[in-house]
Enzyme design. Structure first.
Site, mmCIF file in Angstrom:
data_model
loop_
_atom_site.group_PDB
_atom_site.id
_atom_site.type_symbol
_atom_site.label_atom_id
_atom_site.label_comp_id
_atom_site.label_asym_id
_atom_site.label_seq_id
_atom_site.Cartn_x
_atom_site.Cartn_y
_atom_site.Cartn_z
ATOM 1 N N ARG A 261 0.837 -1.198 0.000
ATOM 2 C CA ARG A 261 0.000 0.000 0.000
ATOM 3 C C ARG A 261 0.873 1.249 0.000
ATOM 4 O O ARG A 261 1.848 1.341 0.745
ATOM 5 C CB ARG A 261 -0.924 0.018 1.223
ATOM 6 C CG ARG A 261 -1.868 -1.179 1.270
ATOM 7 C CD ARG A 261 -2.799 -1.151 2.446
ATOM 8 N NE ARG A 261 -3.588 -2.379 2.520
ATOM 9 C CZ ARG A 261 -4.460 -2.662 3.472
ATOM 10 N NH1 ARG A 261 -4.673 -1.783 4.443
ATOM 11 N NH2 ARG A 261 -5.124 -3.802 3.466
ATOM 12 N N ARG A 276 2.228 1.156 10.155
ATOM 13 C CA ARG A 276 1.779 1.630 8.840
ATOM 14 C C ARG A 276 2.932 1.539 7.848
ATOM 15 O O ARG A 276 3.701 2.471 7.681
ATOM 16 C CB ARG A 276 1.263 3.075 8.950
ATOM 17 C CG ARG A 276 0.368 3.499 7.782
ATOM 18 C CD ARG A 276 -0.200 4.890 8.012
ATOM 19 N NE ARG A 276 -1.016 4.953 9.194
ATOM 20 C CZ ARG A 276 -2.293 4.607 9.248
ATOM 21 N NH1 ARG A 276 -2.900 4.158 8.171
ATOM 22 N NH2 ARG A 276 -2.981 4.695 10.381
ATOM 23 N N GLU A 351 -5.774 -0.885 15.724
ATOM 24 C CA GLU A 351 -6.458 -1.822 14.829
ATOM 25 C C GLU A 351 -5.536 -2.957 14.412
ATOM 26 O O GLU A 351 -4.393 -2.731 14.015
ATOM 27 C CB GLU A 351 -6.961 -1.092 13.587
ATOM 28 C CG GLU A 351 -7.615 -1.995 12.569
ATOM 29 C CD GLU A 351 -7.633 -1.422 11.166
ATOM 30 O OE1 GLU A 351 -7.695 -2.219 10.213
ATOM 31 O OE2 GLU A 351 -7.562 -0.180 11.025
ATOM 32 N N SER A 354 -9.973 -5.910 10.533
ATOM 33 C CA SER A 354 -11.275 -5.374 10.143
ATOM 34 C C SER A 354 -12.078 -6.512 9.544
ATOM 35 O O SER A 354 -11.582 -7.216 8.650
ATOM 36 C CB SER A 354 -11.136 -4.244 9.120
ATOM 37 O OG SER A 354 -10.664 -3.067 9.723
ATOM 38 N N ARG A 393 1.461 -6.298 12.829
ATOM 39 C CA ARG A 393 0.881 -5.660 14.014
ATOM 40 C C ARG A 393 0.764 -6.651 15.172
ATOM 41 O O ARG A 393 0.888 -6.269 16.339
ATOM 42 C CB ARG A 393 -0.480 -5.046 13.677
ATOM 43 C CG ARG A 393 -0.363 -3.885 12.686
ATOM 44 C CD ARG A 393 -1.667 -3.140 12.509
ATOM 45 N NE ARG A 393 -1.504 -2.023 11.578
ATOM 46 C CZ ARG A 393 -2.357 -1.023 11.452
ATOM 47 N NH1 ARG A 393 -3.447 -0.989 12.211
ATOM 48 N NH2 ARG A 393 -2.137 -0.050 10.591
#
Length: 429
Positions: A261, A276, A351, A354, A393
């Protein structure tokens, strides 16, 4: 993608849903183009009927030896008009399609109204954050001190926001991947896949990354191919443009892949550590279901993701995303947020997964349908996806939650066998 007929018949509901998302969309051009589409279709139908009738007349004249030249010329003109109208219709339908694929999904009625993540609704918490009798460190400091993470050399190799795992760091990352896959396959009934890490434009469009989020993607120069931002993209598209039998549902797929990303628009946020990154590892879960079971499947998808954290004994909380924080393709999303004691001095939940229900939004874009027993007309499946989990993460959460005063890391019991019996990570030197 929303159904054109649904949008027209429920325009008020659609506009309200879009407004809840803090989006502003003018539907005038869509409705105008739909009127043009119906006009062209009617004209084409009338001309084709006329051509069929006159063709019969021409055949009768020829059979009786009479001159049919004038009628043949008229039909040549009719055929040219039909070609022109067909071309216009194609352009209009393309404009309608291009408009529809820019509209986000409509939030489910249970989704809380809000503008950003501060207004997400807390659903539950699990586990108590550990109390430390020493000053806790962030995962990047722990990893670098142990010699298992090296962001400086990763930046030399590639650039900012790329990780380099070394020694026990690389082994722990691999252990997490194998552990997550094994649980989802053996306990949760998912089929393991190893999909391509590069996909085409149609595949990206099917799951909703294109056209809206092109700047967030890495595109291959000279090719209309993209690096995947998540394995949701290839797994959801496995049955693209196919009709499958109802007996195959629910289809449950899982995969480990790297994810890529650009993180456009996130500059200045989470610049340190593994939170990130431009490249990260993730184990993903995807489901294709019947419409009537999709919300039950969302709850089980959430439970499957939670199970990983429970086995790792990591504290977490579950929130329902508000309308302003909801992803483009989702109608409802649960976020799982893991406790990170080394974040922002006081610790915070971040987070780690999801879990979303997209209804038929992606299936309509990708052409994924199923046929019920004894029914001829196929229906669109409902698609769901969830992280099970974001591996980097999870790695970061383990370092921060299992750190010791001397900087070593206790390996969670569930991972000891995956680490060859090793129970503690100390400096690799």
């Amino acid at each position: 993608m929303l159904d054109l007929k649904y949008v027209k018949n429920n325009l008020g509901i659609v506009k309200t849903g879009i407004k809840k998302r803090r989006a502003n969309i003018d539907f005038t051009s869509l409705l105008d183009n739909d009127e043009k589409r119906k006009d062209r279709l009617l004209k084409i139908e009338d001309l084709r009927h006329k051509r069929n009738v006159v063709s019969d007349d021409i055949a009768k004249l020829k059979k009786s030896g009479q001159d049919a030249a004038s009628l043949i010329e008229q039909m040549r003109e009719v055929s040219e008009t039909i070609k022109k109208l067909d071309k216009e219709l194609s352009t209009i339908e393309e404009a309608i399609h291009n408009f529809l694929i820019t509209i986000p999904n409509i939030p489910h009625e249970d989704v809380p109204l809000g503008s950003d993540d501060t207004e997400n609704r807390l659903e539950k918490t699990h586990g108590e954050p550990k109390k430390f009798d020493f000053k806790v460190k962030a995962h990047w400091e722990l990893g670098e001190n142990l010699g298992i993470l090296d962001f400086t050399r990763a930046a030399k190799i590639t650039g900012a926001r790329f990780p380099l795992y070394l020694g026990n760091g690389a082994r722990l990352e691999r252990a997490l991947i194998n552990f997550m896959l094994d649980i989802h396959i053996s306990q949760h009934g998912y089929t393991e896949t190893l999909p391509p890490f590069i996909v085409n434009r149609a595949t990206m469009t099917g799951t909703g990354q294109l056209p809206k989020f092109e700047e967030d993607l890495f595109k291959l120069e000279g090719w209309d191919y993209y690096l995947i931002p998540t394995s949701e993209v290839p797994m959801t598209n496995i049955y693209a443009n196919e009709i499958i039998d109802e007996s195959m549902l629910p289809c449950k797929f899982t995969a480990y892949t790297p994810c890529f990303r650009s993180e456009a628009g996130s500059y200045g946020r989470d610049t340190r550590g593994l939170i990130r990154q431009h490249q990260f590892n993730k184990v993903e879960m995807v489901k294709l279901t019947t419409p009537e079971t999709s919300f039950d499947e969302l709850e089980s998808l959430l439970a499957n993701a939670e199970k990983i954290l429970q086995l790792l004994e990591l504290p977490y909380q579950v929130v329902t995303l508000c309308t302003g924080d909801l992803g483009f393709s989702a109608t409802k999303t649960y976020d799982i947020e893991v406790w990170m004691p080394g974040q922002d001095d006081q610790g915070k939940y971040r987070e780690i997964s999801s879990c979303s229900n997209c209804l038929d939004f992606q299936a309509r874009r990708a052409g994924i349908r199923f046929r019920r027993k004894d029914k001829k007309k196929p229906e669109y499946v409902h698609t769901l996806n969830g992280s099970g989990l974001a591996v980097g993460r999870t790695f970061a959460a383990i370092l921060e939650n299992y750190q010791q005063a001397d900087g070593s890391i206790i390996i969670p019991d569930a991972l000891v066998s995956y680490m060859g019996g090793q129970k503690v990570i100390v400096h690799d030197a």
